[in-house]
Design a protein around this motif. Sequence first.
Motif, PDB file in Angstrom:
ATOM      1  N   ALA B 567      51.792  35.193  26.207  1.00  0.00           N
ATOM      2  CA  ALA B 567      51.373  36.860  27.412  1.00  0.00           C
ATOM      3  C   ALA B 567      50.942  37.420  26.494  1.00  0.00           C
ATOM      4  N   LEU B 578      39.372  42.979  31.071  1.00  0.00           N
ATOM      5  CA  LEU B 578      39.879  41.386  31.848  1.00  0.00           C
ATOM      6  C   LEU B 578      41.186  41.532  32.632  1.00  0.00           C
ATOM      7  N   ASN B 579      40.737  40.328  34.011  1.00  0.00           N
ATOM      8  CA  ASN B 579      41.921  40.452  35.108  1.00  0.00           C
ATOM      9  C   ASN B 579      42.685  39.044  34.556  1.00  0.00           C
ATOM     10  N   ILE B 580      44.027  38.177  34.840  1.00  0.00           N
ATOM     11  CA  ILE B 580      44.187  37.774  34.935  1.00  0.00           C
ATOM     12  C   ILE B 580      44.171  36.601  36.510  1.00  0.00           C
ATOM     13  N   THR B 581      43.817  35.460  37.129  1.00  0.00           N
ATOM     14  CA  THR B 581      43.870  35.034  38.574  1.00  0.00           C
ATOM     15  C   THR B 581      44.156  33.585  38.160  1.00  0.00           C
ATOM     16  N   LEU B 582      45.686  33.603  38.107  1.00  0.00           N
ATOM     17  CA  LEU B 582      46.544  32.169  37.813  1.00  0.00           C
ATOM     18  C   LEU B 582      46.700  31.985  39.567  1.00  0.00           C
TER      19      LEU B 582
END
Lengths: 582, 582
Positions: B567, B578-582
């Motif tokens: 991470a 940026l965004n993380i979209t898990l």
Amino acid sequence: MFRSHTCGELRLANLGENVTLAGWVQRTRKMGGMTFVDLRDRYGLTQLVFNNEVNAELCERANHLGREYVLQVRGTVAERSAKNNKVATGDIEIIVNEMTVLNVSATPPFTIEDETDGGDDIRMQYRYLDLRRNSVRANLELRHKMAFEVRRYLDAEGFIEVETPVLIKSTPEGARDFVVPSRMNQGQFYALPQSPQTFKQLLMVSGFDRYFQIVKCFRDEDLRADRQPEFTQIDCEMSFVEQEDVIQMFEGMSRHLFRTIKGIELDAFPRMTWHDAMKYYGSDKPDTRFEMRFVELMDVLKGHGFSVFDAAEYIGGICAKGAASYTRKQLDALTDFVKRPQIGAKGMVYARVEADGTVKSSVDKFYTQEVLQQLRAAMNAEPGDLILILSGDNANKTRKQLCELRLEMGSQLGLRDKNNYSCLWVVDFPLFEWSEEDQRFYAMHHPFTSPKPEDIPLLDTDPGAVRANAYDMVINGVEVGGGSIRIYDSELQHKMFQLLGFTPEKAEEQFGFLMNAFKFGAPPHGGLAYGLDRFVSLFAGLDSIRDCIAFPKNNAGRDVMIDAPSAIDDAQLKELCLNITL
Amino acid sequence: MFRSHTCGELRLANLGENVTLAGWVQRTRKMGGMTFVDLRDRYGLTQLVFNNEVNAELCERANHLGREYVLQVRGTVAERSAKNNKVATGDIEIIVNEMTVLNVSATPPFTIEDETDGGDDIRMQYRYLDLRRNSVRANLELRHKMAFEVRRYLDAEGFIEVETPVLIKSTPEGARDFVVPSRMNQGQFYALPQSPQTFKQLLMVSGFDRYFQIVKCFRDEDLRADRQPEFTQIDCEMSFVEQEDVIQMFEGMSRHLFRTIKGIELDAFPRMTWHDAMKYYGSDKPDTRFEMRFVELMDVLKGHGFSVFDAAEYIGGICAKGAASYTRKQLDALTDFVKRPQIGAKGMVYARVEADGTVKSSVDKFYTQEVLQQLRAAMNAEPGDLILILSGDNANKTRKQLCELRLEMGSQLGLRDKNNYSCLWVVDFPLFEWSEEDQRFYAMHHPFTSPKPEDIPLLDTDPGAVRANAYDMVINGVEVGGGSIRIYDSELQHKMFQLLGFTPEKAEEQFGFLMNAFKFGAPPHGGLAYGLDRFVSLFAGLDSIRDCIAFPKNNAGRDVMIDAPSAIDDAQLKELCLNITL
């Protein structure tokens, strides 16, 4: 093969031979019934001759060749009537009897000559044409040669080149990492290495003993001139060594490069402590092609009623030999130079030593000739010399300003010849740098740098005074390489982390794998890294590293030729579980 | 320097010398009043002797040394009473009179021996300890040597090593790119190169004439065994050449490597067309260390009432010399082998040639001895041989199954000796590959590969039949390198893009800069690339490329030693928008 010889190969010895050449049309000239074409390849230039009387059709075709057309010709080697001693093939020409146009060319947007009419932007956009220019290609040939000789030297000394990984782990300390989202480990990122530092230390733990690598490194910095987001290091590390061993080994490497590439035999490199470099040159990378050392003048010039000097924390001067003839205009320009915001001096005082030995200064009304003679003596100035003096309320700041002035004077007086190389080791760097802003110490090199054993007790009492077993190689004022002996004792390493404000948890998180490795028998080790781009540009006499890089990026980190970076597909973002939030 | 000699250096000639050694404790043995310590470094192993009667204190300290402690010792070189001819220093030992423990070591989680007790996972986690094992380090020494010899050969042949950029542009065609978000150009991405293909072609346009690079390449693929997300290529390109020139040059390079590294003088490499490779070996990378070629048996075995063969589109056999003694159990195991889902055959037929020349097969009830004798003649089988036969409704699929069976038999019969090298050029590859799934052609190599001039007319009428000027170098069934002559004519390149289903816009978007460059006089050129990892593992006799890579990643693309990927900070994500979209 499309050719029997290259365009740089044929000589009088080849007279009468039937040859086949291939290359690019440099230019065509029509003279009477003859057409001359200069055919170019990487190896040189050969003159082709077409005779209208012998073969009108062929000559007519030659008349219609454009610049940069790609040709294959067959013909006979003949002696030139008018020889050209500027090119190696200048004694001969080819009487062409067959010609194939292998490819046509649009007109290039700039001339493919050593001195081109193309500006930087267009040259970068059409870099593949810019690289056709001899001067640019020569830099890359030099780069190849230097890298090859580095490898030859290090291989002979028992070093093993080991490739360390490019996809590694991000560490928030130091400069900013480029990161690479992982698709197989979603939400996680690799980082591109800023240097293989930890890996080379691990290789020492592994017993590799002597490691090197010529390797790409990456830094996501705001780019100044002469910085590239990707750059190349000659990275080296040795085990069971002390500082002197590393210095000897890599001084040897540099001497090898100067010998094999430049044909220059260098003496042993002088050494200078960091303290002296700062004191006498105001820089940790002094240009020692010329002397013009700083002389501190507090004792001489303070307390004589000149308020600027009386209030100063530092007064320093340089003596520019033979520059007493500088005009008022030139001196004003120098004053403007030091007052530029990038340098930031408040003003400049000068003093000329006249032919009769008297000193005339810009602050004569405050100083008697007697004091000015003391100044002259302190500066070791002779008739005809010019003394330039800066002062300020912060010694280091003022020294940096004086450093800029010194370099400028060196340039103006022609003392910085690019073909004259002055090499130097700067040693005894401080271990820590104090940040006024953050009110804490930072590692001057990195947290793995070893203090000098005799200074270890100072870690507890006066960390700022601790000297490191660290060294930089400086050539002509350029830091081409630097390194240190590393800490191999876990206790000492923990202490370092502590002094640098790492919590044990943070140290573990960032460097846990290295600290773990050190538990299994780390040998004493040390090394250094060279910036290959800088090293090559120094050998090439370039002002910028850009022209020794085949495909450099601009100051915005863009490759304008391929137009990168660029947008990527939504599908790709989705696979990576990423959203853009502009 | 912490040592006067390495641990691999001392011989009887050094008897009586006072020496200093440094290294790691391999093991300690106490025998009576003597303690023996084997001290190890990269260069070898030296026996140290401590005598309790001479120096009890020192001997006592030696008794407490642990495995992998780091020592510096001083002592005298003495002749051993019991010599050990298994190590180069086996004639001598060091009578130690001074010892410094430079570092202690925790007990390693596995033994540091050629044959270790450590499993793959723990060895990878502690890779820095695994690398201490001679066998692993030897692979990396070999890798260094091979890379160095490649450079030596290519430099001598006039090649220039040019570093091409790592931060380039993403192209959706081909395998998946790793991408790198740009902070300075928000919302945009660089890509890591899958190969420097376009850059090396640009360098040919630039007139570099002969280029090479040993370079990291990247592919974000789902990893199978023997694939790494980052791998190393020896990438090469030449101008004004035809296929034969490239083949000669790089056959020369391979012969140079075999000669200098292995001491093996190879004959000229045979050549085989792709068509023959598929027909006789069912593979475009046949292992030619042994014959056992396929024989097509449709004429012999079809139409005799055996429904499996009667319905087959292909029947092919191999003759395993001297394997008639295979037991029923062994034959059943082979049948199971070919029926595994990875291979997918429905069954296997066998026939033995008895001592008296009669043939006994598993399908005797369908075939007369007369037909079986025809089979024997077709297979060129002799008494004592075993014939193995596969069939199927798709010739190529069946050939691939038969290929696996052939390789398995080669292994079982000891015909695939790792120290026996059989080199081969596979030539005349098809230009296109038809995808049943997508109902379109794909480029078998890449869109820049040139068709054979004589096949160009077929582009319009029968694209599938067009052969390429492409070639692979195959050694022992491993494709170590491959390449092609490239298209340098814009018209032909446009036609290729068209046939490959690129719209002009898409071609422009992805390869515009290359197409643009080609407008300015591209020379005829071609080249190839070797997989260095595979090449080294072939020379090292390794089954996996992993052990010739210093710090490899596992099948999930993770470096378990440094725990990457991982991470990253929210702040860093924010800077990158940026965004993380898990």
